[in-house]
Scaffold this motif. Structure first.
Motif, PDB file in Angstrom:
ATOM      1  N   VAL A 148      -8.764 -15.751  12.545  1.00 19.46           N
ATOM      2  CA  VAL A 148      -8.746 -14.327  12.195  1.00 19.46           C
ATOM      3  C   VAL A 148      -7.778 -14.128  11.028  1.00 19.46           C
ATOM      4  N   THR A 149      -7.942 -13.023  10.320  1.00 21.23           N
ATOM      5  CA  THR A 149      -7.116 -12.729   9.148  1.00 21.23           C
ATOM      6  C   THR A 149      -6.437 -11.377   9.330  1.00 21.23           C
ATOM      7  N   VAL A 150      -5.144 -11.314   8.994  1.00 23.25           N
ATOM      8  CA  VAL A 150      -4.376 -10.069   9.059  1.00 23.25           C
ATOM      9  C   VAL A 150      -3.728  -9.842   7.702  1.00 23.25           C
ATOM     10  N   ILE A 151      -4.015  -8.697   7.089  1.00 22.45           N
ATOM     11  CA  ILE A 151      -3.470  -8.385   5.766  1.00 22.45           C
ATOM     12  C   ILE A 151      -2.932  -6.957   5.750  1.00 22.45           C
ATOM     13  N   GLY A 152      -2.264  -6.595   4.646  1.00 18.34           N
ATOM     14  CA  GLY A 152      -1.743  -5.245   4.498  1.00 18.34           C
ATOM     15  C   GLY A 152      -0.273  -5.174   4.857  1.00 18.34           C
ATOM     16  N   ARG A 156       3.999 -11.017   7.627  1.00 16.65           N
ATOM     17  CA  ARG A 156       3.483 -12.290   7.114  1.00 16.65           C
ATOM     18  C   ARG A 156       1.957 -12.274   7.102  1.00 16.65           C
ATOM     19  N   PRO A 157       1.338 -11.644   6.113  1.00 18.03           N
ATOM     20  CA  PRO A 157      -0.129 -11.630   6.070  1.00 18.03           C
ATOM     21  C   PRO A 157      -0.687 -13.043   5.912  1.00 18.03           C
ATOM     22  N   GLY A 158      -1.878 -13.251   6.472  1.00 16.06           N
ATOM     23  CA  GLY A 158      -2.483 -14.568   6.339  1.00 16.06           C
ATOM     24  C   GLY A 158      -3.663 -14.741   7.276  1.00 16.06           C
ATOM     25  N   THR A 159      -4.232 -15.944   7.232  1.00 16.98           N
ATOM     26  CA  THR A 159      -5.329 -16.328   8.119  1.00 16.98           C
ATOM     27  C   THR A 159      -4.782 -17.272   9.171  1.00 16.98           C
ATOM     28  N   PHE A 160      -5.104 -16.998  10.448  1.00 21.01           N
ATOM     29  CA  PHE A 160      -4.494 -17.730  11.550  1.00 21.01           C
ATOM     30  C   PHE A 160      -5.565 -18.388  12.424  1.00 21.01           C
ATOM     31  N   PRO A 161      -5.471 -19.712  12.623  1.00 17.99           N
ATOM     32  CA  PRO A 161      -6.417 -20.396  13.514  1.00 17.99           C
ATOM     33  C   PRO A 161      -6.144 -20.026  14.966  1.00 17.99           C
ATOM     34  N   ALA A 172      -2.858 -11.095  17.289  1.00 20.73           N
ATOM     35  CA  ALA A 172      -3.081 -11.363  15.866  1.00 20.73           C
ATOM     36  C   ALA A 172      -1.995 -10.725  15.015  1.00 20.73           C
ATOM     37  N   ILE A 173      -1.638  -9.468  15.338  1.00 24.52           N
ATOM     38  CA  ILE A 173      -0.584  -8.780  14.594  1.00 24.52           C
ATOM     39  C   ILE A 173       0.763  -9.475  14.814  1.00 24.52           C
ATOM     40  N   ALA A 174       1.002  -9.964  16.030  1.00 25.15           N
ATOM     41  CA  ALA A 174       2.238 -10.694  16.307  1.00 25.15           C
ATOM     42  C   ALA A 174       2.303 -11.979  15.478  1.00 25.15           C
ATOM     43  N   GLN A 175       1.157 -12.650  15.307  1.00 28.11           N
ATOM     44  CA  GLN A 175       1.119 -13.851  14.474  1.00 28.11           C
ATOM     45  C   GLN A 175       1.543 -13.530  13.044  1.00 28.11           C
ATOM     46  N   ALA A 176       1.229 -12.307  12.612  1.00 31.93           N
ATOM     47  CA  ALA A 176       1.577 -11.875  11.255  1.00 31.93           C
ATOM     48  C   ALA A 176       2.964 -11.248  11.172  1.00 31.93           C
ATOM     49  N   GLY A 177       3.743 -11.334  12.250  1.00 36.09           N
ATOM     50  CA  GLY A 177       5.112 -10.841  12.212  1.00 36.09           C
ATOM     51  C   GLY A 177       5.274  -9.367  12.498  1.00 36.09           C
ATOM     52  N   ASP A 178       4.243  -8.706  13.031  1.00 35.77           N
ATOM     53  CA  ASP A 178       4.243  -7.280  13.357  1.00 35.77           C
ATOM     54  C   ASP A 178       4.136  -6.429  12.087  1.00 35.77           C
ATOM     55  N   LEU A 179       3.860  -5.144  12.285  1.00 35.94           N
ATOM     56  CA  LEU A 179       3.733  -4.215  11.166  1.00 35.94           C
ATOM     57  C   LEU A 179       5.097  -3.941  10.552  1.00 35.94           C
ATOM     58  N   THR A 180       5.122  -3.666   9.260  1.00 37.13           N
ATOM     59  CA  THR A 180       6.333  -3.168   8.636  1.00 37.13           C
ATOM     60  C   THR A 180       6.490  -1.697   9.007  1.00 37.13           C
ATOM     61  N   ILE A 181       7.621  -1.101   8.677  1.00 39.07           N
ATOM     62  CA  ILE A 181       7.863   0.300   8.994  1.00 39.07           C
ATOM     63  C   ILE A 181       6.919   1.211   8.210  1.00 39.07           C
ATOM     64  N   TYR A 182       6.286   0.650   7.165  1.00 38.22           N
ATOM     65  CA  TYR A 182       5.397   1.445   6.316  1.00 38.22           C
ATOM     66  C   TYR A 182       3.936   1.365   6.750  1.00 38.22           C
ATOM     67  N   GLY A 183       3.625   0.590   7.784  1.00 41.36           N
ATOM     68  CA  GLY A 183       2.232   0.427   8.198  1.00 41.36           C
ATOM     69  C   GLY A 183       1.738   1.588   9.051  1.00 41.36           C
ATOM     70  N   LYS A 184       0.504   1.997   8.843  1.00 44.37           N
ATOM     71  CA  LYS A 184      -0.114   3.049   9.663  1.00 44.37           C
ATOM     72  C   LYS A 184      -0.490   2.467  11.017  1.00 44.37           C
ATOM     73  N   ARG A 185       0.169   2.915  12.039  1.00 45.39           N
ATOM     74  CA  ARG A 185      -0.093   2.390  13.370  1.00 45.39           C
ATOM     75  C   ARG A 185      -1.256   3.088  14.059  1.00 45.39           C
ATOM     76  N   ASP A 186      -1.606   4.257  13.590  1.00 43.13           N
ATOM     77  CA  ASP A 186      -2.671   5.016  14.246  1.00 43.13           C
ATOM     78  C   ASP A 186      -4.020   4.894  13.539  1.00 43.13           C
ATOM     79  N   ASN A 187      -4.115   3.991  12.569  1.00 42.35           N
ATOM     80  CA  ASN A 187      -5.373   3.885  11.815  1.00 42.35           C
ATOM     81  C   ASN A 187      -5.538   2.473  11.254  1.00 42.35           C
ATOM     82  N   VAL A 188      -5.447   1.472  12.131  1.00 44.51           N
ATOM     83  CA  VAL A 188      -5.604   0.073  11.716  1.00 44.51           C
ATOM     84  C   VAL A 188      -7.087  -0.239  11.564  1.00 44.51           C
ATOM     85  N   MET A 189      -7.447  -0.866  10.462  1.00 47.53           N
ATOM     86  CA  MET A 189      -8.853  -1.159  10.172  1.00 47.53           C
ATOM     87  C   MET A 189      -9.233  -2.555  10.644  1.00 47.53           C
ATOM     88  N   LEU A 190     -10.359  -2.625  11.360  1.00 53.42           N
ATOM     89  CA  LEU A 190     -10.927  -3.905  11.780  1.00 53.42           C
ATOM     90  C   LEU A 190     -12.266  -4.099  11.081  1.00 53.42           C
TER      91      LEU A 190
END
Length: 266
Positions: A148-152, A156-161, A172-190
């Motif tokens: 899966v891939t997590v960006i934005g 740590r954005p990236g592709t994770f096996p 998946a978000i934990a693999q990417a190091g969690d959201l920054t304080i600037y990330g929209k938590r109520d509107n994540v796109m899949l």
């Protein structure tokens, strides 16, 4: 008019404190105590999809019985021109656009849309006629390309096996190091691709505990998660954050000073 100075300064202080606090909701699952998770009951099984790479192993008590079904890929030449003497690796199988693979002896079989267990059971039944009645083959299927891939707005954005062939959006978000304080938590796109190649987009609200009941809580292979920046990050995109803070502070101080001068003159 000096008696108005202290109340005025208190009002300004309140405004400054409110301005320093973020207006965005950053806590996950804020309504967790009010949401029933009954709908989330059930274990997830990934389904084989076109372009998946499968590793299929057949095990038997008699090694000769399973050998025709366990093809080995020869190792390539070394830099010196000699063949690498180390043991080869098992043949992998690429699922084509029709969900088919070409398996030894049996030929083309349909595996697309099956779970790993269903695929193992099907192959087991198909290879039994080629073995003695006393032989009980064990077939093991693994998805070698599950990722899966997590960006934005994540650390740590990236592709994770995904080795265990099962992952949810939080993992998946934990693999990417969690959201920054600037990330929209109520509107994540899949972003997800259907077996026929059509793309679909779904919105996930990490602030809402109903996420656990969502059919999109578990991710499929090759899913992409995009975390959009909030308005604070968007406004600061062309100017450094510290510069913006200083400009805001100077503007407020100038306005307050001008107001105080006007009041004190009266």
């Amino acid at each position: 008019m000096k008696k108005y100075v202290l109340p005025l300064l208190m009002i300004v202080a309140v405004i400054l404190l409110n301005g320093c606090g973020s207006s965005e909701k950053v806590a996950y699952f804020q309504n967790a105590n009010d949401v029933s998770l009954t709908e989330s009951k059930g274990l997830y099984d990934a389904h084989i999809r076109p372009k998946d790479i499968l590793t299929i192993t057949v095990s038997t008590t008699d090694p000769l019985a399973s050998r025709p079904f366990n093809l080995v890929v020869s190792n390539p030449l070394q830099d010196n021109g000699y063949i690498n003497n180390a043991g080869g690796s098992l043949q992998t199988y690429l699922v084509d656009n029709d969900g088919l693979i070409n398996f030894p002896i049996i030929g083309k079989i349909k595996v697309g849309g099956l779970t790993k267990t269903q695929c193992e059971d099907m192959i087991t039944e198909k290879i039994k006629p080629y073995m003695s009645d006393s032989e009980k083959p064990v077939v093991t299927v693994k998805m070698a390309s599950y990722k899966v891939t997590v960006i934005g707005e994540v650390q740590r954005p990236g592709t994770f096996p995904v080795a265990q062939e099962k992952i949810n959006v939080l993992e998946a978000i934990a693999q990417a190091g969690d959201l920054t304080i600037y990330g929209k938590r109520d509107n994540v796109m899949l972003v997800r691709e259907k077996p026929d190649g059509e793309k679909e987009i779904h919105r996930l609200d990490l602030n809402d505990a109903n996420l656990f009941n969502s059919p999109y809580y578990y991710l499929q292979q090759n899913d992409v998660i995009y975390v959009e920046p909030n308005r604070v990050k968007a406004k600061n995109s062309s100017i450094g954050q510290s510069t913006t803070i200083w400009f805001s502070f100077i503007g407020i101080v100038t306005s307050v000073a001008s107001l105080l001068v006007t009041i004190l003159k009266d």
